[in-house]
Write a protein that holds these residues in place. Structure first.
Motif, PDB file in Angstrom:
ATOM      1  N   ASP A 103       0.855  -1.499   0.167  1.00  0.00           N
ATOM      2  CA  ASP A 103       0.222  -0.010  -0.099  1.00  0.00           C
ATOM      3  C   ASP A 103       0.794   0.996  -0.312  1.00  0.00           C
ATOM      4  O   ASP A 103       0.638   1.810  -0.430  1.00  0.00           O
ATOM      5  N   GLU A 104       2.066   1.470   0.842  1.00  0.00           N
ATOM      6  CA  GLU A 104       3.093   3.111   0.975  1.00  0.00           C
ATOM      7  C   GLU A 104       3.493   3.082  -1.094  1.00  0.00           C
ATOM      8  O   GLU A 104       4.046   3.832  -1.034  1.00  0.00           O
ATOM      9  N   ALA A 105       4.201   1.007  -0.544  1.00  0.00           N
ATOM     10  CA  ALA A 105       5.264   1.305  -2.291  1.00  0.00           C
ATOM     11  C   ALA A 105       3.911   1.823  -3.258  1.00  0.00           C
ATOM     12  O   ALA A 105       4.137   3.127  -4.272  1.00  0.00           O
ATOM     13  N   ILE A 106       1.855   1.980  -3.659  1.00  0.00           N
ATOM     14  CA  ILE A 106       1.561   2.030  -4.996  1.00  0.00           C
ATOM     15  C   ILE A 106       1.183   3.773  -4.078  1.00  0.00           C
ATOM     16  O   ILE A 106       0.606   4.890  -4.919  1.00  0.00           O
ATOM     17  N   ALA A 107       1.530   4.046  -2.625  1.00  0.00           N
ATOM     18  CA  ALA A 107       1.235   5.261  -2.327  1.00  0.00           C
ATOM     19  C   ALA A 107       1.728   6.486  -3.514  1.00  0.00           C
ATOM     20  O   ALA A 107       2.419   7.757  -4.136  1.00  0.00           O
ATOM     21  N   ILE A 108       3.289   6.230  -3.032  1.00  0.00           N
ATOM     22  CA  ILE A 108       4.957   6.554  -3.414  1.00  0.00           C
ATOM     23  C   ILE A 108       5.119   6.881  -4.705  1.00  0.00           C
ATOM     24  O   ILE A 108       5.073   7.710  -5.530  1.00  0.00           O
ATOM     25  N   ALA A 109       3.909   5.389  -5.970  1.00  0.00           N
ATOM     26  CA  ALA A 109       4.130   4.802  -7.344  1.00  0.00           C
ATOM     27  C   ALA A 109       2.886   6.177  -7.800  1.00  0.00           C
ATOM     28  O   ALA A 109       3.104   6.918  -8.613  1.00  0.00           O
ATOM     29  N   GLY A 110       1.840   6.587  -7.040  1.00  0.00           N
ATOM     30  CA  GLY A 110       0.889   7.534  -7.547  1.00  0.00           C
ATOM     31  C   GLY A 110       1.234   8.964  -7.842  1.00  0.00           C
ATOM     32  O   GLY A 110       0.468   9.191  -7.866  1.00  0.00           O
ATOM     33  N   ASP A 111       2.513   8.948  -7.126  1.00  0.00           N
ATOM     34  CA  ASP A 111       2.930  10.503  -7.207  1.00  0.00           C
ATOM     35  C   ASP A 111       4.193  10.580  -8.174  1.00  0.00           C
ATOM     36  O   ASP A 111       4.975  11.615  -8.307  1.00  0.00           O
ATOM     37  N   ILE A 112       4.460   9.339  -8.368  1.00  0.00           N
ATOM     38  CA  ILE A 112       5.351   9.716  -9.714  1.00  0.00           C
ATOM     39  C   ILE A 112       5.335  10.166 -10.743  1.00  0.00           C
ATOM     40  O   ILE A 112       3.943  10.248 -11.943  1.00  0.00           O
ATOM     41  N   PRO A 113       5.753  11.525 -11.124  1.00  0.00           N
ATOM     42  CA  PRO A 113       6.014  12.189 -12.243  1.00  0.00           C
ATOM     43  C   PRO A 113       5.298  12.017 -13.719  1.00  0.00           C
ATOM     44  O   PRO A 113       4.108  12.564 -13.990  1.00  0.00           O
ATOM     45  N   PRO A 114       5.838  11.017 -14.420  1.00  0.00           N
ATOM     46  CA  PRO A 114       5.214  10.483 -15.639  1.00  0.00           C
ATOM     47  C   PRO A 114       4.120   9.619 -15.401  1.00  0.00           C
ATOM     48  O   PRO A 114       3.844   9.145 -16.334  1.00  0.00           O
ATOM     49  N   GLY A 115       4.161   9.103 -14.181  1.00  0.00           N
ATOM     50  CA  GLY A 115       2.917   7.878 -14.717  1.00  0.00           C
ATOM     51  C   GLY A 115       1.433   8.887 -15.008  1.00  0.00           C
ATOM     52  O   GLY A 115       0.208   8.354 -15.727  1.00  0.00           O
ATOM     53  N   ARG A 116       1.108  10.839 -15.026  1.00  0.00           N
ATOM     54  CA  ARG A 116       0.508  11.338 -15.723  1.00  0.00           C
ATOM     55  C   ARG A 116      -0.176  11.235 -17.296  1.00  0.00           C
ATOM     56  O   ARG A 116      -0.282  11.067 -18.124  1.00  0.00           O
ATOM     57  N   VAL A 117       1.382  10.373 -18.082  1.00  0.00           N
ATOM     58  CA  VAL A 117       1.322  10.904 -19.745  1.00  0.00           C
ATOM     59  C   VAL A 117       1.603   8.596 -19.818  1.00  0.00           C
ATOM     60  O   VAL A 117       1.773   8.564 -20.408  1.00  0.00           O
ATOM     61  N   GLY A 118       2.013   8.122 -18.686  1.00  0.00           N
ATOM     62  CA  GLY A 118       2.698   6.625 -18.807  1.00  0.00           C
ATOM     63  C   GLY A 118       1.864   5.694 -17.594  1.00  0.00           C
ATOM     64  O   GLY A 118       0.558   6.087 -17.163  1.00  0.00           O
ATOM     65  N   SER A 119       2.630   4.857 -16.837  1.00  0.00           N
ATOM     66  CA  SER A 119       1.960   3.866 -16.481  1.00  0.00           C
ATOM     67  C   SER A 119       3.382   3.467 -15.047  1.00  0.00           C
ATOM     68  O   SER A 119       4.491   3.498 -15.594  1.00  0.00           O
ATOM     69  N   ILE A 120       2.595   2.866 -13.959  1.00  0.00           N
ATOM     70  CA  ILE A 120       4.241   2.788 -13.016  1.00  0.00           C
ATOM     71  C   ILE A 120       3.650   1.451 -12.504  1.00  0.00           C
ATOM     72  O   ILE A 120       2.515   1.651 -12.355  1.00  0.00           O
ATOM     73  N   GLU A 121       4.241   0.707 -12.824  1.00  0.00           N
ATOM     74  CA  GLU A 121       4.227  -1.040 -12.597  1.00  0.00           C
ATOM     75  C   GLU A 121       5.241  -1.428 -10.859  1.00  0.00           C
ATOM     76  O   GLU A 121       6.201  -0.089 -11.432  1.00  0.00           O
ATOM     77  N   VAL A 122       4.012  -1.467 -10.219  1.00  0.00           N
ATOM     78  CA  VAL A 122       5.048  -1.705  -8.895  1.00  0.00           C
ATOM     79  C   VAL A 122       5.217  -3.253  -8.969  1.00  0.00           C
ATOM     80  O   VAL A 122       4.495  -3.719  -9.075  1.00  0.00           O
ATOM     81  N   ARG A 123       6.481  -3.999  -8.523  1.00  0.00           N
ATOM     82  CA  ARG A 123       6.317  -4.432  -7.981  1.00  0.00           C
ATOM     83  C   ARG A 123       7.798  -5.293  -6.357  1.00  0.00           C
ATOM     84  O   ARG A 123       8.529  -3.697  -6.607  1.00  0.00           O
ATOM     85  N   PRO A 124       7.637  -5.657  -6.110  1.00  0.00           N
ATOM     86  CA  PRO A 124       8.198  -6.412  -5.141  1.00  0.00           C
ATOM     87  C   PRO A 124       9.460  -6.900  -5.616  1.00  0.00           C
ATOM     88  O   PRO A 124       9.348  -7.279  -6.201  1.00  0.00           O
ATOM     89  N   VAL A 125      10.715  -6.817  -4.405  1.00  0.00           N
ATOM     90  CA  VAL A 125      12.033  -7.145  -4.827  1.00  0.00           C
ATOM     91  C   VAL A 125      12.449  -8.407  -3.744  1.00  0.00           C
ATOM     92  O   VAL A 125      11.894  -8.109  -3.014  1.00  0.00           O
ATOM     93  N   ARG A 126      12.278  -9.581  -4.397  1.00  0.00           N
ATOM     94  CA  ARG A 126      12.232 -10.777  -4.516  1.00  0.00           C
ATOM     95  C   ARG A 126      14.053 -10.566  -3.550  1.00  0.00           C
ATOM     96  O   ARG A 126      14.926 -10.527  -5.021  1.00  0.00           O
ATOM     97  N   GLU A 127      14.850 -11.003  -2.956  1.00  0.00           N
ATOM     98  CA  GLU A 127      15.979 -11.405  -2.787  1.00  0.00           C
ATOM     99  C   GLU A 127      16.118 -13.203  -2.994  1.00  0.00           C
ATOM    100  O   GLU A 127      15.356 -13.518  -3.279  1.00  0.00           O
ATOM    101  N   LEU A 128      17.653 -12.900  -2.907  1.00  0.00           N
ATOM    102  CA  LEU A 128      17.744 -14.684  -3.934  1.00  0.00           C
ATOM    103  C   LEU A 128      18.236 -14.916  -2.472  1.00  0.00           C
ATOM    104  O   LEU A 128      18.520 -14.226  -1.390  1.00  0.00           O
ATOM    105  N   GLN A 129      17.880 -16.729  -2.914  1.00  0.00           N
ATOM    106  CA  GLN A 129      17.529 -17.442  -1.632  1.00  0.00           C
ATOM    107  C   GLN A 129      19.467 -18.352  -1.981  1.00  0.00           C
ATOM    108  O   GLN A 129      19.344 -19.570  -2.812  1.00  0.00           O
ATOM    109  N   VAL A 130      20.285 -17.466  -1.824  1.00  0.00           N
ATOM    110  CA  VAL A 130      21.416 -18.798  -1.613  1.00  0.00           C
ATOM    111  C   VAL A 130      22.061 -18.457  -0.526  1.00  0.00           C
ATOM    112  O   VAL A 130      22.056 -18.023   0.921  1.00  0.00           O
TER     113      VAL A 130
END
Length: 115
Positions: free
Chosen positions: A87-114
Motif C-alpha cells: 500500500d505504501e509502495a502504491i502511494a509512492i508510485a501514485g505520485d511519480i510524475p511520468p505516471g500522468r502520461v504513462g503507467s507505473i508498475e510496482v513489483r516487490p524485489v525478491r531477495e535471492l535465496q542463496v
C-alpha cells in the motif's frame, strides 16, 4: 521491503503531452523520497533505440536490437524504493510524475535465496 516502480510511457510522447513532467519535477520528487529515506535508487533510461535484448538458448547467445517485446509503451525509467508494504509502495508510485502520461508498475524485489 524494497519495491521497484517501473515507469512505462510512449517514449516519443513522454515529453510532448500537456501533462508531461519535466526532468526537474522528476528530480524534485526523487529528492523528496530520498529525504524521507524511501528512495534507494532511481534513473531515467536512454532511448529504447539504444536497447538490445540478450537471450541464451541451447548454449547459444543471441543479441537482438531493441526491447524484448514490441509494445506501445516502453520502459523509460525506474525508482527503487523502500516501503513498509504494498500500500505504501502504491502511494509512492501514485505520485511519480511520468505516471500522468504513462503507467507505473510496482513489483516487490525478491531477495535471492542463496546459501
Amino acid at each position: 521491503m524494497k519495491y521497484l516502480c517501473l515507469v512505462y510511457a510512449e517514449e516519443d510522447k513522454l515529453h510532448s503531452q500537456p501533462d508531461s513532467p519535466e526532468d526537474a519535477e522528476c528530480q524534485a520528487y526523487a529528492d523528496s523520497l530520498a529525504t524521507k529515506g524511501q528512495l534507494l535508487d532511481g534513473r531515467p533510461l536512454e532511448s529504447v533505440t539504444t536497447a538490445v535484448t540478450v537471450r541464451k538458448r541451447s548454449g547459444q547467445v543471441s543479441v537482438t536490437d531493441g526491447p524484448f517485446a514490441e509494445t506501445k509503451e516502453q520502459l523509460t525509467g525506474f525508482y527503487l524504493v523502500e516501503a513498509a508494504d504494498l500500500d505504501e509502495a502504491i502511494a509512492i508510485a501514485g505520485d511519480i510524475p511520468p505516471g500522468r502520461v504513462g503507467s507505473i508498475e510496482v513489483r516487490p524485489v525478491r531477495e535471492l535465496q542463496v546459501s
